[in-house]
Design a protein around this motif. Structure first.
Motif, PDB file in Angstrom:
ATOM      1  N   LYS A 107     -13.552  -8.716  -7.735  1.00 45.98           N
ATOM      2  CA  LYS A 107     -12.343  -8.041  -7.263  1.00 45.98           C
ATOM      3  C   LYS A 107     -11.415  -7.699  -8.424  1.00 45.98           C
ATOM      4  N   THR A 108     -11.310  -8.609  -9.381  1.00 44.26           N
ATOM      5  CA  THR A 108     -10.472  -8.367 -10.556  1.00 44.26           C
ATOM      6  C   THR A 108     -11.010  -7.191 -11.357  1.00 44.26           C
ATOM      7  N   HIS A 109     -12.328  -7.169 -11.566  1.00 44.35           N
ATOM      8  CA  HIS A 109     -12.944  -6.060 -12.309  1.00 44.35           C
ATOM      9  C   HIS A 109     -12.726  -4.729 -11.593  1.00 44.35           C
ATOM     10  N   VAL A 110     -12.943  -4.710 -10.266  1.00 42.75           N
ATOM     11  CA  VAL A 110     -12.779  -3.478  -9.504  1.00 42.75           C
ATOM     12  C   VAL A 110     -11.334  -2.993  -9.590  1.00 42.75           C
ATOM     13  N   SER A 111     -10.396  -3.921  -9.473  1.00 41.92           N
ATOM     14  CA  SER A 111      -8.981  -3.559  -9.567  1.00 41.92           C
ATOM     15  C   SER A 111      -8.657  -2.948 -10.928  1.00 41.92           C
ATOM     16  N   ARG A 112      -9.188  -3.545 -11.979  1.00 42.23           N
ATOM     17  CA  ARG A 112      -8.948  -3.025 -13.327  1.00 42.23           C
ATOM     18  C   ARG A 112      -9.589  -1.654 -13.522  1.00 42.23           C
ATOM     19  N   ILE A 113     -10.781  -1.479 -12.976  1.00 41.22           N
ATOM     20  CA  ILE A 113     -11.468  -0.185 -13.069  1.00 41.22           C
ATOM     21  C   ILE A 113     -10.624   0.905 -12.413  1.00 41.22           C
ATOM     22  N   LEU A 114     -10.142   0.633 -11.216  1.00 42.23           N
ATOM     23  CA  LEU A 114      -9.345   1.629 -10.498  1.00 42.23           C
ATOM     24  C   LEU A 114      -8.053   1.935 -11.250  1.00 42.23           C
ATOM     25  N   THR A 115      -7.442   0.909 -11.815  1.00 42.03           N
ATOM     26  CA  THR A 115      -6.207   1.114 -12.563  1.00 42.03           C
ATOM     27  C   THR A 115      -6.459   1.965 -13.802  1.00 42.03           C
ATOM     28  N   LYS A 116      -7.494   1.626 -14.555  1.00 42.05           N
ATOM     29  CA  LYS A 116      -7.800   2.363 -15.776  1.00 42.05           C
ATOM     30  C   LYS A 116      -8.175   3.815 -15.501  1.00 42.05           C
TER      31      LYS A 116
ATOM     32  N   THR B 272      -7.394   5.424  -6.486  1.00 40.92           N
ATOM     33  CA  THR B 272      -6.836   4.620  -5.416  1.00 40.92           C
ATOM     34  C   THR B 272      -7.886   3.853  -4.619  1.00 40.92           C
ATOM     35  N   ASN B 273      -9.167   4.205  -4.749  1.00 37.03           N
ATOM     36  CA  ASN B 273     -10.169   3.490  -3.967  1.00 37.03           C
ATOM     37  C   ASN B 273     -11.548   3.556  -4.628  1.00 37.03           C
ATOM     38  N   ARG B 274     -12.448   2.746  -4.103  1.00 36.71           N
ATOM     39  CA  ARG B 274     -13.781   2.577  -4.671  1.00 36.71           C
ATOM     40  C   ARG B 274     -14.649   3.820  -4.513  1.00 36.71           C
TER      41      ARG B 274
END
Length: 212
Positions: free
Chosen positions: A181-190, A194-196
């Motif tokens: 979840k942390t990795h996915v959140s960082r990916i979206l931020t970078k 807004t979503n997967r």
């Protein structure tokens, strides 16, 4: 228990959805709304985990309501119109899922559960259309955008592009679900997404899954 708000201007559709969701022991319908304005009020009153949102409705449509609600609530757009512009608009407005109204009961329940977990859910038909449209366009630009990711983040992105849930990614990459979840959140931020689903499309455009 997953709390769901149903939004559709046709009472028969709402009744059908309530019946389908009522078969699941882990899902409860907390309220219904018949248009976008009412959806916003009912969501704020009942604080649902997931909102099933129609697109074409009177007063405020589903896209307008999704834009107002998506920052706080997980919205799955449900419609009879499988047109690309609706899919793209729904994703831009923050929806975490997109299903056609002819989806099976299992697909609908799967979408609700995926949204509640924080995963994204698209109708298989819609997913194929999106990837067919975007996978082979703008590859160089897509690759450039991925330069900001670490090697581990790219590995997670490949899994997201393959349609895996956080639980599946954790098992495949031998890490905890919290770490995923942390990795996915960082990916979206970078990637300023807004979503997967947006991230998955970019992964395909960049050719990350070409060898899969």
């Amino acid at each position: 228990m997953i709390r769901v708000l149903i939004v559709d201007d046709e009472w028969m559709v709402r009744a059908m959805l309530r019946t389908i969701l009522g078969t699941a022991p882990d899902v409860t319908v907390v309220d219904e709304a018949s248009d976008g304005e009412e959806a916003v009020r009912r969501a704020r009153a009942h604080d649902p985990d997931v909102i099933l949102m129609d697109i074409r409705m009177p007063r405020a449509d589903g896209l307008t309501a999704t834009e107002r609600l998506a920052g706080r609530y997980r919205v799955v757009v449900l419609t009879t119109f499988d047109l690309d512009e609706y899919v793209q608009a729904a994703l831009r407005h923050g929806a975490v899922g997109f299903l056609l109204k002819d989806a099976s009961a299992a697909e609908m329940l799967g979408a609700v559960r995926s949204a509640a977990r924080g995963d994204a859910m698209l109708s298989p038909k819609v997913t194929r259309r999106l990837l067919h449209r975007f996978a082979n366009t703008g590859r160089a630009e897509a690759e450039r955008r991925l330069d900001v990711l670490t090697a581990k983040e790219r590995e997670v992105l490949v899994a997201v592009g393959g349609g895996l849930s956080n639980t599946d990614i954790a098992a495949a990459l031998h890490m905890s679900e919290a770490t995923v979840k942390t990795h996915v959140s960082r990916i979206l931020t970078k990637l300023s997404m807004t979503n997967r689903v947006q991230a998955a499309i970019l992964a395909h455009r960049a050719g990350l899954l070409d060898d899969g």
